[in-house]
Design an enzyme around this catalytic site. Structure first.
Site, PDB file in Angstrom:
ATOM      1  N   ASP A 130      59.536  45.840  39.914  1.00 39.76           N
ATOM      2  CA  ASP A 130      60.759  45.276  40.484  1.00 39.76           C
ATOM      3  C   ASP A 130      61.266  46.188  41.605  1.00 39.76           C
ATOM      4  OD1 ASP A 130      62.916  43.086  39.869  1.00 39.76           O
ATOM      5  OD2 ASP A 130      64.045  44.906  40.265  1.00 39.76           O
ATOM      6  N   GLU A 153      62.496  39.457  43.378  1.00 41.30           N
ATOM      7  CA  GLU A 153      61.834  40.685  43.810  1.00 41.30           C
ATOM      8  C   GLU A 153      60.965  41.283  42.717  1.00 41.30           C
ATOM      9  OE1 GLU A 153      66.090  41.797  42.545  1.00 41.30           O
ATOM     10  OE2 GLU A 153      65.050  40.139  43.515  1.00 41.30           O
TER      11      GLU A 153
END
Length: 261
Positions: free
Chosen positions: A130, A173
């Site tokens: 992430d 993301e």
């Protein structure tokens, strides 16, 4: 690519292998039609005089060459174009349009297939990655720069893993990587290599460098495993990496697993 651009784009070039197959099927189809035509005309005209038989055989030779050759060429070409279009559609359906990684659905399906095909001694690891403080990139520089950051991170991830490893964007993301056939310590080293490579590849925004960092959760497996279980464990370790300060790899404290940070 817009619909207009796709509609006006030039057709894909045929590879050398494709050209050979196109020629082969055109020739074989024409020869097959020629053989059938000659056999039929010989059977039909064999009891007639020599002139009629000769004319019949000439007609049986010329017509297939004139008609069957172009027809088989056209049909084979269209079949190849259809196969190419189906392949492109399949890729589009399984690929994240922004990062060109596998999308979530395709990644999950491929990982589950890999795990189902593994034997009792199979091993590997799942990484959940992430981007850190990604909202700040969008808020400070706009979503276009945020997209460029995701593209950069995806490119770095792919450059750090092997060709057979599966890389996918889970959404937003967050990315996931399946590392097949690696021991726990090796998986941690690969995860750390990805983390360092992302941190070493800043995003150039208006002439200034914005440093990107990621947090990684890693879980190893051996033998049978399920994607949902692996993802749940790796996701927990990802949140632990976030809690401990971000820009780190967290592999938990399981047997044969080693923390890295």
């Amino acid at each position: 690519m817009t619909r207009t651009a796709m509609a006006t784009a030039a057709p894909p070039r045929i590879s050398r292998r494709g050209a050979v197959m196109l020629a082969r099927w055109t020739i074989l189809g024409t020869v097959g039609c020629l053989a059938i035509s000659l056999a039929w005309n010989w059977l039909a005209f064999r009891h007639m005089d020599a002139l009629a038989l000769r004319q019949g055989l000439i007609s049986a030779t010329v017509l297939p060459i004139i008609l069957a050759g172009p027809l088989f060429f056209y049909l084979t070409l269209k079949l190849r174009e259809l196969a190419s279009a189906n392949h492109q559609l399949a890729e589009l359906a399984s690929t994240d349009h922004l990062t060109k990684c596998l999308n979530r659905r395709a990644l999950v399906a491929n990982v589950e297939r890999h795990l189902d095909q593994g034997d009792a001694g199979a091993q590997g690891a799942l990484l959940v990655i992430d981007a850190d403080h990604f909202k700040q990139v969008n808020d400070l520089y706009g979503h276009h720069q945020g997209d460029l950051a995701l593209i950069r991170i995806a490119s770095v991830i792919r450059s750090c893993v092997r060709q057979g490893d599966l890389v996918g964007r889970m959404g937003g993301e967050e990315f996931a990587v399946l590392l097949g056939g690696v021991a726990p310590a090796q998986a941690v080293r690969i995860a750390e290599r990805i983390r360092q490579a992302v941190a070493s590849a800043p995003l150039d925004i208006d002439g200034s460098h914005h440093r990107l960092t990621i947090s990684v959760g890693c879980t190893a497996f051996s033998g049978s495993a399920k994607f949902r279980d692996l993802f749940s464990l790796a996701d927990q370790r990802l949140y632990e990496a976030k809690r401990l300060g971000r820009n780190r790899v967290e592999a938990g404290a399981d047997a044969n697993m080693k923390k890295a940070g």
